[in-house]
Design a protein around this motif. Structure first.
Motif, PDB file in Angstrom:
ATOM      1  N   UNK A 231      24.461  41.406  59.691  1.00 54.46           N
ATOM      2  CA  UNK A 231      23.698  42.555  59.023  1.00 54.46           C
ATOM      3  C   UNK A 231      24.255  42.939  57.566  1.00 54.46           C
ATOM      4  N   UNK A 232      23.453  43.903  57.094  1.00 52.31           N
ATOM      5  CA  UNK A 232      23.859  44.416  55.805  1.00 52.31           C
ATOM      6  C   UNK A 232      25.189  45.095  55.890  1.00 52.31           C
ATOM      7  N   UNK A 233      25.709  45.683  56.924  1.00 53.03           N
ATOM      8  CA  UNK A 233      26.796  46.564  57.160  1.00 53.03           C
ATOM      9  C   UNK A 233      28.101  45.465  57.134  1.00 53.03           C
ATOM     10  N   UNK A 234      27.801  44.232  57.611  1.00 48.11           N
ATOM     11  CA  UNK A 234      28.836  43.087  57.639  1.00 48.11           C
ATOM     12  C   UNK A 234      29.313  42.862  56.215  1.00 48.11           C
ATOM     13  N   UNK A 235      27.910  42.598  55.304  1.00 48.15           N
ATOM     14  CA  UNK A 235      28.163  42.050  54.122  1.00 48.15           C
ATOM     15  C   UNK A 235      29.025  42.802  53.143  1.00 48.15           C
ATOM     16  N   UNK A 236      28.881  44.097  53.412  1.00 47.10           N
ATOM     17  CA  UNK A 236      29.573  45.233  52.636  1.00 47.10           C
ATOM     18  C   UNK A 236      31.417  44.922  52.851  1.00 47.10           C
ATOM     19  N   UNK A 237      31.518  44.298  53.838  1.00 47.06           N
ATOM     20  CA  UNK A 237      33.100  44.219  54.214  1.00 47.06           C
ATOM     21  C   UNK A 237      33.322  42.969  52.987  1.00 47.06           C
ATOM     22  N   UNK A 238      32.473  42.514  52.377  1.00 49.86           N
ATOM     23  CA  UNK A 238      33.047  41.360  51.497  1.00 49.86           C
ATOM     24  C   UNK A 238      33.164  42.053  49.864  1.00 49.86           C
ATOM     25  N   UNK A 239      33.076  43.330  49.565  1.00 50.73           N
ATOM     26  CA  UNK A 239      33.160  43.975  48.402  1.00 50.73           C
ATOM     27  C   UNK A 239      34.369  43.409  47.365  1.00 50.73           C
ATOM     28  N   UNK A 240      35.263  43.128  48.065  1.00 53.54           N
ATOM     29  CA  UNK A 240      36.529  42.900  47.326  1.00 53.54           C
ATOM     30  C   UNK A 240      36.946  41.472  47.220  1.00 53.54           C
ATOM     31  N   UNK A 241      35.774  40.672  47.774  1.00 53.20           N
ATOM     32  CA  UNK A 241      36.273  39.347  47.779  1.00 53.20           C
ATOM     33  C   UNK A 241      36.596  38.408  46.661  1.00 53.20           C
ATOM     34  N   UNK A 242      36.032  38.669  45.610  1.00 55.47           N
ATOM     35  CA  UNK A 242      36.368  38.254  44.417  1.00 55.47           C
ATOM     36  C   UNK A 242      37.012  39.185  43.150  1.00 55.47           C
ATOM     37  N   UNK A 243      37.375  40.329  43.789  1.00 62.62           N
ATOM     38  CA  UNK A 243      38.423  41.288  43.168  1.00 62.62           C
ATOM     39  C   UNK A 243      39.641  40.712  42.182  1.00 62.62           C
ATOM     40  N   UNK A 244      40.169  39.494  42.633  1.00 61.32           N
ATOM     41  CA  UNK A 244      41.178  38.787  41.986  1.00 61.32           C
ATOM     42  C   UNK A 244      40.577  37.808  40.760  1.00 61.32           C
ATOM     43  N   UNK A 245      39.587  37.915  40.667  1.00 66.30           N
ATOM     44  CA  UNK A 245      39.087  36.753  39.414  1.00 66.30           C
ATOM     45  C   UNK A 245      39.641  37.267  38.235  1.00 66.30           C
ATOM     46  N   UNK A 246      40.121  36.499  37.219  1.00 62.26           N
ATOM     47  CA  UNK A 246      40.593  36.900  35.994  1.00 62.26           C
ATOM     48  C   UNK A 246      39.709  37.527  35.336  1.00 62.26           C
ATOM     49  N   UNK A 247      39.753  38.468  34.343  1.00 62.67           N
ATOM     50  CA  UNK A 247      38.864  39.020  33.301  1.00 62.67           C
ATOM     51  C   UNK A 247      37.740  39.916  33.885  1.00 62.67           C
ATOM     52  N   UNK A 248      37.834  40.212  35.426  1.00 63.63           N
ATOM     53  CA  UNK A 248      37.076  41.182  36.052  1.00 63.63           C
ATOM     54  C   UNK A 248      37.412  42.641  35.798  1.00 63.63           C
TER      55      UNK A 248
END
Ligand SMILES: [Mn+2]
Length: 323
Positions: A231-248
């Motif tokens: 569900x949409x609420x599950x997807x929101x748990x992924x908000x930080x999944x690419x937070x460690x990518x350089x230049x972000x």
């Protein structure tokens, strides 16, 4: 008299103590609630102690909820942990006792307790509960209490990496892990996630866009989310999944709900809550949420983020900061 002693005094006076915490509980909500319940049960035998609130499936392993009936509130002491305002207290019966106490580490939003013990310098409400034990060595701490309090500290400090960690936090954690509560199993339980969510995580990592201004974004239409059985609420748990990518610098995850699109914004420096406010939302300078009503509106938000980040220098890396 110290607030801790005052609160212990009230606990001694009451026969029934009911402990609440905030809705959609996190490990600190349950850790402080359960840690306090243990403190009372283990040291003041004979009292009736209830931990209440809605069940959170993924954290049920930490603390099962009690279900006292309304009559239990008559003449009871009610203590609310980790909750800044009344609207966020889980289980609306919190006002039905004869005294209401607040124990919290968030800035005061709403003064609802008497007394209120608020310590914004504490990493977590769990660290506050642990400090009751630390200042009262005569109180016995069981392994279950240690596990719950450790859970809360780990949760609210992001495994000891956030700036809210102090020397006191580590000293407290050092005391807690002297208890053999099964730390490996505990970490496995805490960070376990559904296979479907891991698959969607993979999709997000494969498909998010990183613009030259340092804006990251991913759009997740509802039919795509549902194709992963989520569900949409599950997807929101992924908000930080690419937070460690350089230049972000700043990023947004769009997850479509039935009639709107939820936008979750995060940042490493550029202030993004002002952008969230333009789109019917708000939040903190570096973590905010908003709602848009079409993918065109989502594109406008992305354009706003690109304009914002174009003006912001890249985040210094930690070695430059230390220098
Ligand atoms: Mn907390």
């Amino acid at each position: 008299m110290l607030l801790i002693d005052q609160i212990l005094g009230w606990i001694q006076k009451y026969e029934t103590i009911i402990i609440h915490r905030h809705v959609r509980p996190d490990p600190d909500a349950l850790g402080s609630q359960g840690g306090l319940a243990c403190l009372i049960r283990d040291n003041f035998p004979g009292k009736k102690v209830y931990a209440v609130g809605e069940d959170a499936e993924s954290l049920r392993f930490l603390l099962p909820m009690d279900a006292p009936d309304d009559a239990a509130y008559a003449g009871a002491l009610v203590i609310v942990c980790d909750t800044a305002n009344r609207e966020r207290i889980s289980d609306a019966r919190f006002g039905k006792g004869s005294r209401l106490i607040k124990i919290d580490h968030h800035p005061v939003v709403d003064s609802y307790g008497d007394p209120e013990w608020v310590d914004t310098s504490s990493s977590s409400a769990s660290e506050m509960i642990a400090s009751i034990y630390r200042t009262h060595p005569e109180l016995k701490m069981t392994d279950s209490a240690a596990r719950l309090l450790f859970a809360g500290i780990v949760g609210d400090t992001g495994r000891f990496q956030f700036s809210n960690v102090t020397p006191e936090t580590f000293l407290t954690a050092a005391e807690l892990i002297k208890h053999p509560f099964g730390r490996q199993a505990f970490f496995n339980d805490l960070y376990r996630r559904k296979l479907a969510l891991a698959r969607l995580n993979g999709y997000v990592l494969q498909h998010f866009t990183l613009t030259e201004e340092g804006v990251g974004f991913i759009k997740l239409p509802l039919d795509l989310i549902r194709s992963f059985n989520l569900e949409s609420s599950d997807a929101s748990l992924l908000v930080n999944c690419f937070s460690d990518v350089e230049n972000l610098k700043a990023w947004v995850l769009f997850s479509e709900e039935k009639d709107s699109i939820r936008a979750r914004l995060r940042s490493k420096g550029p202030v993004i809550n002002r952008i969230a406010e333009i789109y019917h939302g708000g939040g903190h300078p570096l973590a905010a949420g908003a709602t848009v009503h079409s993918w065109e509106e989502a594109d406008r938000m992305i354009a706003d983020l690109r304009t914002l980040c174009r003006q912001e220098p890249l985040q210094m890396n930690s070695s430059e900061k230390d220098a």
